[in-house]
Scaffold this active site. Structure first.
Site, short mmCIF file in Angstrom:
data_model
loop_
_atom_site.label_atom_id
_atom_site.label_comp_id
_atom_site.label_asym_id
_atom_site.label_seq_id
_atom_site.Cartn_x
_atom_site.Cartn_y
_atom_site.Cartn_z
CE LYS A 1 39.46 37.45 41.27
NZ LYS A 1 40.26 37.13 42.48
CB SER B 1 43.75 38.70 41.73
OG SER B 1 42.93 37.78 42.44
CB SER C 1 42.78 37.78 45.71
OG SER C 1 44.01 37.54 45.10
#
Lengths: 516, 539
Positions: A69, A164, A188
């Site tokens: 990420k 996210s 997330s």
């Protein structure tokens, strides 16, 4: 299985890396990656190949393509947090978790998309645009969604990944990598894992170093692990866990990596069903999936009991207060002086700060900074911040009590519904969406507990549904063992993607395409 | 402040009594011109002392004065994204490392070293915090330059209760604190290098009334300026109030060139720092022997009792011991212990590890760096200056300490001051000085000769006192006949003086002794010369 193929020489790390890269190109429309590190990935693959040639691979992860990420620092590769503030920022150091992956020979394909600074639940609010859920393009979804939307074009039909860590979930789900790192502050990692039909593990707070993870909420952030199966998650966990002097909150005890047993008998287990997770807005198909899962355990001889976590309903509000307060403080460092975006405004240092932050942050980030600063003002401190902390303690105590009463694992839904189309999702603002989407996941962060999303079934629309298991602190082995047993029972179907078929190869055709 | 005083009836009264004590000493407190009751000044200090340590509080960067800008900055200090915990200043807001302490200091009355009074100022708390970076404003080019060398350096903030009443008291209290910190080695505490920064909170009020509105005076970089700044501010406030004005709660800067305080523009308006607990730092737990859990790694924990046992004598104790052991005057003990800001010393104060230390609630781990910093505050090795030198000389000579002290305080100290040297840098070691004093004590040389030898020794040419004595022929004339002859020769040429002495004017005898000394180039024992002269003239 890929790992075995690598060891046996049926596939080389370079071949594997190239295949992932070419699949990544043909699935570019998913917008799962912000940066693809093709050159360094191929170099790492070559080095891995050399190790295999000498018969000295570094372990199970050697040669395995992974994605990270874009809120983890990677030396030499841009780290943007999907924000104008950090566009073009190249960190001089690797996050501890990134370093650990590289040290074990993993091949880093690139950095995955997210909501700006991980603030969001859709992966729709980053400067690089929204991530598209690979299932939007699956045969399963297309077949089921055609009747009601044949008049509309495909463009308006695609569904969000959740967030996210949507880029990481989409990357794993679309087979462009075998494992990806996400981060999990309020859900997330688990939320996009549920929407994308992959395993998403949020480890116990303090088990994995946060050094190099750009913080959202220091007291809740944990690096998350996204994989195609529970066994893979256990392998990655084993390679990342352990004390880090650069993160004082990591525990000092040695962590022994473990291989998951294949449970055949769950009759000694006690599964708790927290009634408060029957939240408003929970779709009927998830409710029935939840009940079926409980039945599954009951039928296998486990003790399944309804339990109560009475403070659950206050959790999301407190989460909001604590999250924004930390955001206000954490974001203070982005002043345009040392790194990142700096505004051209040069009237004074103060006006430069202000312009930099106005230009660098999106509305969501600025909104959270403002509310956080409001909660931390002297006159509001007692009423908001202190109260939220007290309630946080009550929430954590709820879990302690339930586990003390003999419950081993809690079983809950991960999300209220399956993934919604992007055009629907953006009708509500980020704050409203986050409040809805984190409702079932953030309590585990408030309490620091390990939790995992396991894909369980497809919805009526042909989209993945997941369930969440919450375990005791630092009891990842037990949590993952139960998750693995459940995974085996539910036989979640594999995504059928045109793009994957075109890259026809035994490695991808294998049912789970796991590497362990 | 006012509300607090109202709630605690005794507070202002205590302050008032102190103020009266100040007044009776005269001078320190300006009396009201208007004939009203005298104003009572109230002074409280906040002192930031840089912790003596090789590295910053939470990072491995070095700490060094006057290093090139931004040369001592780690990823952490620049708060690069993902470094924990960085990007904001960290302080011990709620649970300071020590609370409810006190500091005793001495003050001389009417500037006479021989009349000293001991006073006490309460210490509210001592807390650790990080220093900030420095901004340098270039007004002509309207640029701001930032130097992060200082960012993250460990500071201890010592917050005193408003128990002081004038500049002199403030300076004396800070001087004593400075000595303590230097003795302990927890800070080098050199004000000129910014290692000790003092902010003074000043207010004035009338007897029987609540505390007045206070101002905070910053930018004070020496003890002398501290005294000046406080006294100026007291006087300014009194004049302001007597002229019907009001005092604003504001921050003022001391301008050392103009000798006055001026409002600081950029500090206007109340700051709300919006503190929040730092989740990246587990609690720092201070144990004592009782609370220390078994099987703890001693490198990883702070044990107050362990540190207590290793405390060196604090300056007040050391001074008392010097007076008791060596019979020297109390004022000399002060001079020995405060011989100049460059004398450095070091270890932890009772002050710092007061038993009232708040012990944070349970927590488990702690980064070792963090513990080490706590230890830095609490203890370091001892390195003494002038006192040690004095004690070494005393050990190596038969001369009485009372006499040795004169050589140390007059000769050694004035030489060092002249050449701005530290005791450690002295070209004359304690061993050489002791050697010289032994020659004097054994009456092998006169004190005049001893001073000549000392002057030679300063040159640092590696000669021993004895070698110099021989080279310069400074040995006392031991041969009595030779000395008698010299005395006779002096008498012979001075009939007037002889008559005067014989007539009973003893003063003239001293003149003759001086002449003999000159004749012998200081190689005669004045006592012996006196005897010889008396014998010749009076018998």
């Amino acid at each position: 299985q890929v790992s075995a193929a690598l060891r046996e020489g049926r596939v080389t790390p370079t071949e594997l890396c190239q295949r992932c890269l070419s699949l990544l190109k043909s699935t570019k429309f998913l917008n799962a990656y912000i940066t693809v590190a093709e050159e360094t990935a191929l170099k790492q693959a070559e080095e891995s190949e050399e190790r295999y040639r000498r018969g000295q691979p570094l372990g199970v992860l050697d040669g395995i393509p992974v994605a990270v990420k874009d809120n983890f620092n990677t030396a030499g590769i841009e780290t943007t947090c999907a924000s104008n503030m950090l566009k073009g920022y190249i960190s001089p150091y690797n996050a501890t978790v990134v370093q650990k992956l590289l040290d074990q020979g993993a091949v880093l394909l690139g950095k995955t998309n997210l909501d700006e600074f991980a603030m969001g639940s859709g992966s729709t609010d980053g400067v690089f645009g929204p991530v598209r859920n690979p299932w939007s393009y699956s045969r399963q979804y297309k077949e089921k969604s055609v009747p009601e939307s044949h008049s509309e074009d495909e463009e308006s039909n695609w569904v969000i990944t959740g967030g996210s860590s949507g880029g990481s979930a989409a990357a794993v789900s679309s087979f462009t990598c075998f494992a990806a790192l996400g981060s999990d502050t309020g859900g997330s990692t688990r939320n996009p894992a549920a929407h994308c039909g992959v395993v998403g593990l949020k480890p116990t707070y303090g088990l994995i170093s946060r050094h190099g993870l750009i913080p959202l909420v220091n007291s809740m952030d944990v690096p998350g692990i996204l994989t195609r199966c529970v066994d893979d998650a256990a392998v990655v966990l084993g390679s990342l866990a352990g004390h880090d002097p650069k993160d004082s909150t990591t525990i000092q005890d040695n962590f022994e990596p473990f291989e998951l047993p294949s449970l055949t008998n769950v009759s000694k287990l006690s599964i708790g069903i927290p009634k408060e997770y029957h939240a408003p807005g929970l779709s009927s198909e998830i409710l029935s999936l939840w009940s079926k899962a409980a039945e599954l355990f009951k039928n296998a001889g486990a003790r399944v009991i309804e339990v109560s976590l009475p403070h659950t309903c206050y959790s999301i509000v407190c989460y909001h207060v604590l999250c924004t307060a930390e955001v206000a403080s954490n974001m203070a460092r982005f002043d345009g002086l040392e790194y990142g975006h700096r505004s051209d405004m040069n009237k004074s240092t103060e006006s430069m700060y202000a312009a930099t932050r106005r230009e660098g942050f999106n509305d969501v980030v600025r909104g959270r900074i403002l509310s956080g600063n409001y909660f931390l003002l002297k006159q509001n401190y007692e009423n908001y911040f202190i109260k939220a902390q007290k309630v946080r303690r009550l929430i954590a105590n709820d879990f302690v009590k339930v586990f003390e009463s003999g419950v081993d694992i809690l079983l809950t839904p991960t999300t209220l519904t399956d993934a919604v189309p992007y055009v629907e999702f953006i009708k509500e603002d980020n704050r409203t969406r986050s409040a809805q989407d984190d409702i079932l996941t953030q309590a585990a962060n408030m309490a620091g507990l390990p939790a995992i999303n396991v894909p369980a079934a497809l919805s009526e629309r042909g989209l993945p549904l997941g369930l969440q298991f919450i375990g005791r602190s630092f009891q990842e082995r037990q949590l993952l063992s139960v998750a693995k047993w459940f995974e085996k029972q539910v036989k979640f179907p594999m995504i059928q993607l045109e793009e994957v078929k075109r890259h026809d190869h035994d490695v991808f055709q294998h049912q789970k395409s796991s590497f362990s | 402040m006012a509300a607090a005083a109202r709630g605690r009836g005794g507070v202002w009264r205590r302050a008032w009594q102190r103020a009266v004590a100040c007044n009776t000493r005269g001078g320190a407190v300006p009396a009201a011109k208007s004939g009203l009751a005298p104003w009572i000044p109230v002074v409280g200090l906040e002192i930031h002392a840089q912790i003596s340590s090789n590295s910053k509080l939470f990072s491995g960067s070095q700490v060094q004065f006057a290093a090139p800008p931004n040369s001592l900055v780690s990823f952490f200090d620049a708060s690069l994204p993902g470094t924990l915990p960085a990007g904001y200043q960290i302080t011990q807001q709620r649970v300071p490392i020590a609370v409810n302490g006190s500091l005793s200091y001495s003050l001389c009355i009417d500037n006479k070293m021989s009349q000293m009074v001991t006073k006490t100022v309460r210490i509210k708390q001592i807390q650790l915090e990080q220093d900030s970076g420095k901004s340098l404003h270039d007004d002509t080019r309207s640029q701001t330059l930032v130097d992060l060398n200082r960012a993250g350096v460990g500071l201890m903030e010592v917050v005193m209760e408003p128990d002081l009443c004038c500049g002199e008291e403030a300076a004396a209290a800070v001087r004593e604190l400075q000595l303590i910190l230097q003795t302990l080695g927890s800070s080098q505490a050199v004000m000129a290098e910014g290692q000790l920064r003092v902010d003074a909170n000043v207010s004035v009020h009338q007897p029987g009334e609540l505390y007045g509105v206070r101002t905070e005076v910053k930018n004070i970089n020496s003890l002398r300026f501290l005294a000046k700044a406080v006294d100026y501010e007291i006087q300014r406030q009194i004049e302001e109030l007597e002229n019907g004005g009001t005092i604003l709660n504001e921050t003022r800067a001391f301008d050392s060139k103009l000798g006055c305080t001026l409002p600081m523009r950029d500090k206007e308006g109340k700051q709300d720092y919006r503190f929040m607990p730092e989740p990246n730092l587990p609690p720092l737990i201070l144990y004592d022997a009782k609370s220390l859990p078994a099987n703890m790694n001693h490198q990883q924990v702070v044990n107050i009792d362990w540190i207590h046992e290793r405390l060196p004598d604090l300056p007040s104790v050391k001074r008392a011991k010097l007076v008791e052991w060596y019979g020297i005057l109390p004022e000399h003990s002060f001079t020995l212990l405060r011989s100049g800001s460059r004398v450095r010393a070091v270890a932890p104060a009772r002050l710092l590890v007061s038993r009232n230390v708040n012990v944070p609630t349970a927590g488990d781990t702690l980064s070792s760096l963090y513990v080490m910093k706590a230890l830095d505050v609490l203890c370091l090795e001892n390195e003494d200056g002038l006192t040690e030198f004095f004690e070494n000389v005393v050990k190596q000579t038969q001369m009485k300490p009372k006499r040795v002290i004169g050589w140390i305080l007059n000769d050694l100290l004035s030489y060092l001051k002249q050449h701005s040297l530290t005791v450690k840098e002295s070209p004359v070691s304690s061993f050489l000085l002791a050697d010289l004093l032994n020659l004097l004590e054994k009456k092998e040389i006169s004190s005049t000769a001893a001073k000549q030898v000392l002057a030679e020794l300063w040159k640092g040419e590696g000669k021993t006192p004895l070698e110099i004595v021989k080279e310069k022929k400074l040995v006392l004339i031991q041969d009595q006949k030779e000395l008698e002859q010299i005395c006779q020769a002096v008498i012979d040429g001075r009939e007037n003086e002889v008559i005067a002495i014989k007539a009973g004017n003893r003063k003239v005898l001293n003149k003759l002794i001086g002449l003999v000394q000159r004749e012998t180039q200081g190689r005669s024992n004045p006592v012996l010369v006196k005897q010889l002269l008396e014998k010749k003239l009076l018998e």
